[in-house]
Design an enzyme around this catalytic site. Sequence first.
Site, PDB file in Angstrom:
ATOM      1  N   GLU A 207      78.156  23.282  27.419  1.00  0.00           N
ATOM      2  CA  GLU A 207      77.407  23.514  26.813  1.00  0.00           C
ATOM      3  C   GLU A 207      76.638  22.443  25.944  1.00  0.00           C
ATOM      4  O   GLU A 207      75.627  22.352  24.928  1.00  0.00           O
ATOM      5  CB  GLU A 207      78.660  24.131  25.510  1.00  0.00           C
ATOM      6  CG  GLU A 207      78.238  24.438  23.850  1.00  0.00           C
ATOM      7  CD  GLU A 207      79.183  25.542  23.673  1.00  0.00           C
ATOM      8  OE1 GLU A 207      79.680  24.636  22.327  1.00  0.00           O
ATOM      9  OE2 GLU A 207      80.052  26.035  24.487  1.00  0.00           O
TER      10      GLU A 207
ATOM     11  N   TYR B  84      91.581  20.945  22.122  1.00  0.00           N
ATOM     12  CA  TYR B  84      89.756  22.301  21.618  1.00  0.00           C
ATOM     13  C   TYR B  84      89.949  22.384  20.028  1.00  0.00           C
ATOM     14  O   TYR B  84      91.588  22.900  19.680  1.00  0.00           O
ATOM     15  CB  TYR B  84      90.038  23.498  22.641  1.00  0.00           C
ATOM     16  CG  TYR B  84      88.829  23.815  22.184  1.00  0.00           C
ATOM     17  CD1 TYR B  84      87.123  23.568  22.388  1.00  0.00           C
ATOM     18  CD2 TYR B  84      89.055  25.376  21.796  1.00  0.00           C
ATOM     19  CE1 TYR B  84      86.717  24.380  21.977  1.00  0.00           C
ATOM     20  CE2 TYR B  84      87.613  26.148  20.966  1.00  0.00           C
ATOM     21  CZ  TYR B  84      86.597  25.784  21.402  1.00  0.00           C
ATOM     22  OH  TYR B  84      85.385  27.098  21.185  1.00  0.00           O
TER      23      TYR B  84
ATOM     24  N   ASP C 152      82.264  25.516  25.968  1.00  0.00           N
ATOM     25  CA  ASP C 152      83.068  25.744  25.006  1.00  0.00           C
ATOM     26  C   ASP C 152      83.985  26.898  25.230  1.00  0.00           C
ATOM     27  O   ASP C 152      83.318  27.886  25.974  1.00  0.00           O
ATOM     28  CB  ASP C 152      82.827  25.791  24.082  1.00  0.00           C
ATOM     29  CG  ASP C 152      82.567  24.635  23.364  1.00  0.00           C
ATOM     30  OD1 ASP C 152      82.706  23.091  24.322  1.00  0.00           O
ATOM     31  OD2 ASP C 152      82.765  23.859  22.319  1.00  0.00           O
TER      32      ASP C 152
END
Length: 710
Positions: free
Chosen positions: A7, A316, A112
């Site tokens: 990303e 995350y 992601d």
Amino acid sequence: MKAIIAEKPSVAREIAQILNANHRKDGYFEGNGYCVTWALGHLVSLGMPEDYGIRGFDKASLPIFPNPFILTPRKTKQANSKNYQSDPPALKQLKIIKNVFSQCTSIIAATDAGREGELIFRYIYEYLQCNKPFERLWISSLTEKAIQDGFKNLKNGSDFDGLYKAAKARSEADWLVGINATQALSIAANNDVYSLGRVQTPTLALICKRFQENKDFKQKKYWQIQLQHRKDYLNFTSLSNMQWEDKKQAEKILKAIEREGRATVEDVSINTIKEQSPLLFDLTELQKEANRKLGLSADEVLQTAQSLYEKKFITYPRTGSKYIPEDLWQEIPELIRILNQTEPFKPAISILKFGNFNKRIVNDLKVTDHHGLLPTTKIPSALNASEKVIYDMIAFRLLESLSEHCTKQVSHITIKIHHYEFSINGSKILHKGWRAIKGLLSGEMSLNQHNNSKNNSNNSQTQEPQLTELPEFKKGDELKISTAELQEKLTSPPKLYTEADLLSAMENAGRHIDDKEQQKTLASIGIGTPATRASIIETLINRNYITRKSKTLIPTDKGEKVYDLIKDQKIANVQMTAEWEMELHQIEAKEINSKQFITDIKNYTAEITQELLSINIPQENIPEIKCLKCQQHNLIIKDKIVKCPDEQCQWILFRIICGVQLRIDHITSLITTGKTPLIKNMKSKNGKKFDAFLVLTDQCETIFEFPQNR
């Protein structure tokens, strides 16, 4: 050769290093059988109306239902223009990605691991009309071990078709509702520009409704009687259960109680309760806690957490879960041993019982796309103040969650004087458990706040409330009254939303539905997602619909104006937005068809478009004022600007100055007399408020003139 697309460039660099793809090319890395490239966020998005040949809007052209939707490279607004053009860096990177894909036999999507990350990859894949097979790298942290394990366990790309369909449906629904509603209201408002959205408008409605309830609230005085007592060398108070609106009546009762001089214990209730340790943070809970205790905005917390994630210090951050799966539990002891090597956590870890951790955070069924927030095994270094405090919150929360429950003895004593009842409440901690660690975190946060002047005013919020220890009581005991006093109090209006409160309201939108059956269904469904709620708040601020005032969020005049126009319309309906979020979850789980969802959205869009077009908006009484500079043309007065229509003259005045919107009478006075009336409560760059006149110079420029006493 395999292509990998991340990303961001920083993530691509980490992956390339681990895979030994060390040859740097223009826009990608190459080596060891891999080409590692990257997106730059949303490189591809749904086309704007002009991409469908629509240049202007009128009642007849709405609603617009593209079929099919067009994908276009990211666009940016041209300077001094309403038009958009393709973003040159986006075009360049798309060309590089196309070249990389063409060289490779298969693709690994490493964007992601979530709804938006999936959409970023799939839109690029579709726009480039790629048909090569692809796999998915699904990881929850960027540590070397996590990335290596992820490549050993690559997922089939089709496993995430449900996630993509949900992301695509959300994207198209936002386009349909946002574009059509915005244009419909702007047409109804005689082409004044307003922005509406599927999630932002119900969120604005929440803020405005609470603000109006607060503003319209009529405070009332009432009185209670407080008594002072002493028993077994302990001082304590009791408070009347009754409240009196008549002060004279309360004073009469007070005198009778003073004459009596003693009270009788009517009831004794003593319970031992267990306070379970807290669960891990999900993103929303972290944002709420940081806002309450540190005054950080939701967006600041998200950006800080994202930075910590990209530096490999936490897992995350855009997670909606507070649990971890069973297979991750075995890694927790090693993580605690590593944390124990750093000074801030040693005292807390010494409280934990190694080998006997609380396992409350383990629940496979409650782990969504990602598990709850955890620190990684990489110890941080050189963190800025915000990063340090957010990291500490996440690490200490893990330690709290692994600790034993807290045990309290809670007492509720009822005493009676004549026929009036008073309450005595007390609480004593028998075993601190996880609260011992919470106390250590409070000290850490206070220290950080002391070093960060922005948050000095919030120190008190990190302290635990003082608990009252009481003597022993039994029914029938007589208590002497040391003193008695009448306390004047005021009823409290509904509290204005802080960001923490608003995040809670968005997260639990389903709980505020009147219909009890629907409430049960939607209780755990919010509006927006953990990943998007911060951006929704920032969007409302950027569009001058709401503003931050101290710790609260309040609507601007423009925000209230929009709310007054749409509060009774379907677009402001929080319940409907919550229902959509539930349907998006069902699409992701492949339980319902995304096509039916979009059909329902189109039907809804057609309804709200007609509702908004039919709104009768009284127009602001705008006078005709000649431009002071060219003396030729009448000024155009809009919501944000006042300008001369002559391109040669180009005189312009911004209506919002230092946070205050100039009224029509301000503008009229400024142009005709050269000076406005006194404008109050403007705000300087350092946040200080001031009052001033706005004055036109001989060059038709504006300056401040301050009152003489200032």
